[in-house]
Design an enzyme around this catalytic site. Sequence first.
Site, PDB file in Angstrom:
ATOM      1  N   GLY A   7      12.381   0.095  -8.486  1.00  0.00           N
ATOM      2  CA  GLY A   7      12.096  -0.502  -7.190  1.00  0.00           C
ATOM      3  C   GLY A   7      12.754   0.371  -6.133  1.00  0.00           C
ATOM      4  O   GLY A   7      13.267   1.446  -6.440  1.00  0.00           O
ATOM      5  N   SER A   8      12.760  -0.097  -4.891  1.00  0.00           N
ATOM      6  CA  SER A   8      13.384   0.692  -3.827  1.00  0.00           C
ATOM      7  C   SER A   8      13.437  -0.106  -2.537  1.00  0.00           C
ATOM      8  O   SER A   8      12.656  -1.041  -2.335  1.00  0.00           O
ATOM      9  CB  SER A   8      12.593   1.989  -3.547  1.00  0.00           C
ATOM     10  OG  SER A   8      12.489   2.798  -4.685  1.00  0.00           O
ATOM     11  N   ASN A   9      14.335   0.313  -1.652  1.00  0.00           N
ATOM     12  CA  ASN A   9      14.299  -0.068  -0.247  1.00  0.00           C
ATOM     13  C   ASN A   9      14.133   1.205   0.569  1.00  0.00           C
ATOM     14  O   ASN A   9      14.637   2.265   0.186  1.00  0.00           O
ATOM     15  CB  ASN A   9      15.598  -0.730   0.225  1.00  0.00           C
ATOM     16  CG  ASN A   9      16.041  -1.867  -0.660  1.00  0.00           C
ATOM     17  OD1 ASN A   9      15.264  -2.759  -0.959  1.00  0.00           O
ATOM     18  ND2 ASN A   9      17.302  -1.830  -1.069  1.00  0.00           N
TER      19      ASN A   9
ATOM     20  N   ASN B 252       9.565  -3.411  -1.601  1.00  0.00           N
ATOM     21  CA  ASN B 252       8.679  -3.655  -2.750  1.00  0.00           C
ATOM     22  C   ASN B 252       7.750  -4.839  -2.603  1.00  0.00           C
ATOM     23  O   ASN B 252       6.970  -5.119  -3.521  1.00  0.00           O
ATOM     24  CB  ASN B 252       9.461  -3.752  -4.073  1.00  0.00           C
ATOM     25  CG  ASN B 252      10.325  -2.541  -4.328  1.00  0.00           C
ATOM     26  OD1 ASN B 252      11.488  -2.665  -4.668  1.00  0.00           O
ATOM     27  ND2 ASN B 252       9.769  -1.365  -4.135  1.00  0.00           N
TER      28      ASN B 252
END
Length: 819
Positions: free
Chosen positions: A244-246, A525
């Site tokens: 995932g990521s921000n 996400n």
Amino acid sequence: MARRRFVARLPVAALAVVAVVSTMAAAGPPPARSAAAVAAPDKPTIRYTEYGIPHIIASNWEGLGTGYGYAAAKDNICTLADTYLMVNAQRSRYLGPDGKASPGEKQNTTSNLNSDLYFQRIKDDRVVERLLDQPAPNGPEPEVKEAIRGYVRGYNRYLAETGADNITDPACRGASWVRPITELDVYRHAHAEIIMGSADPLLDGQVTAAPAGASAAATPAPSPEETAKRIRDAMAVSRRQSMGSNALAVGSRGVSGGTGMLLANPHFPWQGKNRMWQSQLTIPGKINVSGASLLGFPAVNIGHNDDVAWSHTIATVAPFGLFDVQVDPLNPTNYLVDGVWQPMTSQQVAVDVRNADGSLGKFTRTLWSTRYGPIVTSVLGNPLPWVVSAHAVRDVNMGNLRALNTWFHLDQAKDVHEVVDTLETTEGVPFFNTVASDRKGNALYADIQATPNISDEHAQSCLTLTGRLLFNQELRLPNVPPVSVFDGKRSACDWPTDPNAVAPGLMDPRKQPRLIRSDFVGNANDSAWLANPEQPLSFPRVMGDTAAPRSLRTQELILTAQNRINGTDGLPGRGFTPENMRQLLFADNSRAADLALDATVAMCRSVPFGLILVDGTLVNVSEACPVLAAWRSHDFTADSRGSWLFENYWAFLLGGQAIEKLPWRVPFDPKDPVHTPNSLDSGNSAVRDAFGRAVLALRRAGVALNAPLSDVQKITRNGEQIPIHGSISELGVLNVVTPGLVDGKLDITFGSSFVQQVKFTADGPPQTSSVLAYSQSADPNSPHHVDQTRLFSAGQWVTERFTEEQIAASPALETKVLS
């Protein structure tokens, strides 16, 4: 407006971030710009600064690739060699068929045998070779080929100089499978990374697909409702356990003393082929780029140049679709299309296998395909029986090597408009959003990627009942992509070809969402809907949901941006600075605690006699009430007390369900999506039960209820125990870290990896700091195996060395010239 044609813009060979610990940043005003005149060296040159970060400079693309390949192999040759073993379908030959492989986003997701069958089929079909024969944008551009040619030369040079028997990493020292590589190895690795969004859920189901026997045919098949729910739940679990990521881009209206800023915070695996690796790559007068790439992936993934900084986050587009084909009950390898029976294509796939006695044998399996793609009989282990019908899969990225061109061009973009142009003309991004900021004060969000060409009208015309349940929002769970299951009996239900798309079956990129603003845009996400809540986006359903609850992490990202820009977060001033952007990320604040801690404390204090009945056991929770009441910071920093108790309680309360399903007094309101739902019902029995279970679990594990996070969330490197701050995504903590077992030992399976903050001003070089949470090298004997991990543990950052003056000033400077 005519679409811009591909031109021979000079791209970059690999990516880079260069760094220096913040306390060692050069004093005084920065140089006028980072692209200072510097002579190109005759030979590829690697200049190492603090933390073993290589600054690679060369006179051409092949030389740049040579330096990158050499330096990458020096740090991580065992991980790279293991990856090349996998994409060449030789794990069973050298490591045995029963070992575990990780072809996708997660660790140890399939057997070596199944992995080999999957990649051998791709080799037999000459998928990568056929893509290499195509002109750009579907095939690699000339500069890409030159850089990869050099990468191979650099990797092989390091191996020749060192020798397999002298590799310091015990993971592959002396191993017969560590060998020189070819250019095709590197392209196969790149292709494997591009298709991994489909490999994780579908690999096993493809290579084990076979028609059911007579006894299975007599067994009632699961209902469409049951099948859809199982697949949806499995995909939700998979999303929680994988990458995932921000990413947050801030424009001129949101920056204090600057024109633009970017926070890149990818949550990638801490082990294996998806580790990220830092470098800086320079061809004087042509390119100067800094950032991080997936290990051995010779293109810029996340980083910045003089004028633009960008990052990516996992998107909510399903990179595959299923087709339900009716089969002949007397001959289940025949299927019906437009009223005509057609034979499936059979394919004998054979791989070498090491037997228990050490001898080599061959394993052969028959795999089946249709006009739509391979037959698949399970999704993430959930069966799709091949009885009355079968399911075929079409992967939007199987024909995608365009991503190499995408990142090479991103390296050269001068502003966010050129970023959009690159995304549209390549359509190579394989399941990512793109978030970028530029020196001109623009902040960009773009979900422009390789997307199946499925309009809402086409979907509703072709979806099966199972497909409707998976694709529409009735069974919505956060971040779970809408999977299409189409009626394969009608050829018209295949993905249409759009003349404005780069390749058949892709959506017109101009129909995909993008947003440019001067305050901020971001993504954590969720779908593109709320990149900025002031300007909600609309898009085809295949790309995700709209007017639906956002995850707590998305709420936290938006609120962090809004409060900082408005100056309502308790910090001095208004607008982002490098200092407060770093501070806000590593504050490790929990949105879940903001919403529910007070109600949870009230519930705890109201429990009669402090006793909660859990599965026949009375649990005294009275000691837990003051622990949570004292946890006023709501943070998951290393010294926080009460955070581990709250994390366990929240996990029990969620139980895998969507956040809006919790007992909130105020339900979700699409007109106020950042603040709803809210007000947890403290009198609900589910709240009491989850709290009792959490207290019981900690006591049984021997963990004190008020134990600091550093006592329980830590990793071991070379005998050294290192506390790790941050928490799981479901708690709404931006700095995601996910504990789990790796080879039977507690570790971080994935989470914050390469974290970077970039600031632009009207002039001068970018002001950048970063930290690679797991450090540059997987080799336990490397001096750079754990050095940045200690920084990450302490919440410290590295100040980048980007200009020639900054690099030359490094007290740790070492130079390697590759003659």
